[in-house]
Design an enzyme around this catalytic site. Structure first.
Site, PDB file in Angstrom:
ATOM      1  N   GLY A  14       0.811  -1.220   0.000  1.00  0.00           N
ATOM      2  CA  GLY A  14       0.000   0.000   0.000  1.00  0.00           C
ATOM      3  C   GLY A  14       0.837   1.260   0.000  1.00  0.00           C
ATOM      4  N   GLY A  16       0.978   5.239   1.124  1.00  0.00           N
ATOM      5  CA  GLY A  16       0.407   6.250   2.009  1.00  0.00           C
ATOM      6  C   GLY A  16       0.916   7.622   1.628  1.00  0.00           C
ATOM      7  N   LYS A  17       0.436   8.632   2.332  1.00  0.00           N
ATOM      8  CA  LYS A  17       0.861  10.002   2.059  1.00  0.00           C
ATOM      9  C   LYS A  17       2.332  10.188   2.406  1.00  0.00           C
ATOM     10  CE  LYS A  17      -1.735  12.850   4.333  1.00  0.00           C
ATOM     11  NZ  LYS A  17      -2.834  11.992   4.747  1.00  0.00           N
ATOM     12  N   PHE A  18       2.784   9.520   3.475  1.00  0.00           N
ATOM     13  CA  PHE A  18       4.137   9.756   3.973  1.00  0.00           C
ATOM     14  C   PHE A  18       5.082   8.580   3.768  1.00  0.00           C
ATOM     15  CE2 PHE A  18       1.459  12.633   6.451  1.00  0.00           C
ATOM     16  CZ  PHE A  18       2.076  13.832   6.107  1.00  0.00           C
ATOM     17  N   GLY A  19       4.614   7.559   3.104  1.00  0.00           N
ATOM     18  CA  GLY A  19       5.504   6.424   2.903  1.00  0.00           C
ATOM     19  C   GLY A  19       4.771   5.233   2.341  1.00  0.00           C
ATOM     20  N   VAL A  21       3.688   0.861   2.604  1.00  0.00           N
ATOM     21  CA  VAL A  21       3.373  -0.232   3.511  1.00  0.00           C
ATOM     22  C   VAL A  21       3.817  -1.549   2.869  1.00  0.00           C
ATOM     23  CG1 VAL A  21       1.541  -1.359   4.836  1.00  0.00           C
ATOM     24  CG2 VAL A  21       1.390   1.094   4.367  1.00  0.00           C
ATOM     25  N   LYS A  36       4.493  -0.186   8.128  1.00  0.00           N
ATOM     26  CA  LYS A  36       4.264   1.121   7.508  1.00  0.00           C
ATOM     27  C   LYS A  36       5.544   1.922   7.675  1.00  0.00           C
ATOM     28  CE  LYS A  36       0.855   4.938   7.703  1.00  0.00           C
ATOM     29  NZ  LYS A  36      -0.485   5.317   8.224  1.00  0.00           N
ATOM     30  N   ASP A 130     -11.390  10.233  10.058  1.00  0.00           N
ATOM     31  CA  ASP A 130     -11.127   9.969   8.630  1.00  0.00           C
ATOM     32  C   ASP A 130     -11.636   8.588   8.233  1.00  0.00           C
ATOM     33  OD1 ASP A 130     -10.292  10.669   6.090  1.00  0.00           O
ATOM     34  OD2 ASP A 130      -8.188  10.179   6.448  1.00  0.00           O
ATOM     35  N   THR A 165     -12.243  13.713   4.677  1.00  0.00           N
ATOM     36  CA  THR A 165     -12.374  13.641   3.227  1.00  0.00           C
ATOM     37  C   THR A 165     -13.774  14.135   2.873  1.00  0.00           C
ATOM     38  OG1 THR A 165     -10.866  11.787   3.215  1.00  0.00           O
ATOM     39  CG2 THR A 165     -12.239  12.060   1.266  1.00  0.00           C
TER      40      THR A 165
END
Ligand code: ADP
Ligand code: MG
Ligand code: MG
Length: 214
Positions: A14, A16-19, A21, A36, A130, A165
């Protein structure tokens, strides 16, 4: 205590916004987890240290069958690692897209699991903020797990930060009024509709994505 050398890294699962998975296996026990990986440079760039700390503290303190477990975390020079329960069947979002909509029975099962998990979080004064199909994962048995506590807060007081969102935002959030755990319950209603019809009841035309303004 943990370090990256304790894990064998497997496939990418997966973004993510910052990295990213990854699937991983703890070498001693053979236990399979999701790792993650967050790059410190990105945290630096978006000044998100406090958010990540919050995500870790909150998720680490939760233990419920429908909340994704955060077992541990550690870091090295450049990265922060979250050791998460592995949700083998991935995002509920993907399942919903492939089935178009869920049967009443399946929808009821997910709504019940989600309601139970939210009640547990709210009892602990945690608001997720979220909840959406991308952040609901399924384990190997198909059980729903709430994931991604990146916007969560733990507090008794009313909150003011607008986040989440757009399609899933409660009216008080859109109007930038103070809000509390009821914003998660709004989302439960939105999702109940989306599970049965395949699309959320209120869809934004352009303003997609997660955003924040104060
Ligand atoms: P971000 O905070 O950047 O949105 P997430 O924690 O939501 O990151 O992870 C991004 C994506 O990675 C998820 O939407 C999901 O597809 C996948 N993913 C994250 N954690 C797991 C997990 N424990 N098991 C399986 N897939 C996961
Ligand atoms: Mg996410
Ligand atoms: Mg997040």
């Amino acid at each position: 205590e943990w370090s990256i050398s304790d894990f064998e890294i497997g496939k990418f699962i997966g973004e993510g916004k910052f990295g990213k998975v990854y699937l991983a296996r703890e070498k001693q026990s053979g236990y399979v987890v999701a790792l993650k990986v967050i790059f410190k440079a990105k945290l630096e760039k978006y000044r998100s240290h406090a958010h990540l700390r919050r995500e870790i503290e909150i998720q680490h303190g939760l233990n419920h069958p429908n909340v994704l477990r955060l077992f541990a975390w550690f870091h090295d020079e450049t990265r922060v690692f979250l050791v998460l329960e592995y949700a083998a069947r991935g995002e509920l979002y993907k399942l919903l897209k492939s089935l178009h909509h869920f049967s009443e029975k399946r929808a009821a099962t997910y709504v019940s699991s989600l309601a139970g998990a939210l009640a547990y979080c709210h009892e602990k004064h945690v608001i997720h903020r979220d909840i959406k199909p991308e952040n609901l994962l399924l384990d190997i048995e198909g059980r729903l797990k709430i994931a991604d506590f990146g916007w969560a807060v733990q507090s008794n007081a009313k909150r003011h930060t607008m986040c989440g969102t757009i399609d899933y935002l409660a009216p008080e959030m859109v109007e930038k009024k103070e809000h509390d755990h009821a914003v998660d319950n709004w989302t439960l209603g939105i999702l109940c509709y989306e599970f049965l019809y395949g699309v959320p009841p209120f869809e934004a035309e352009d303003e997609y994505g997660t955003f924040r303004s104060e």
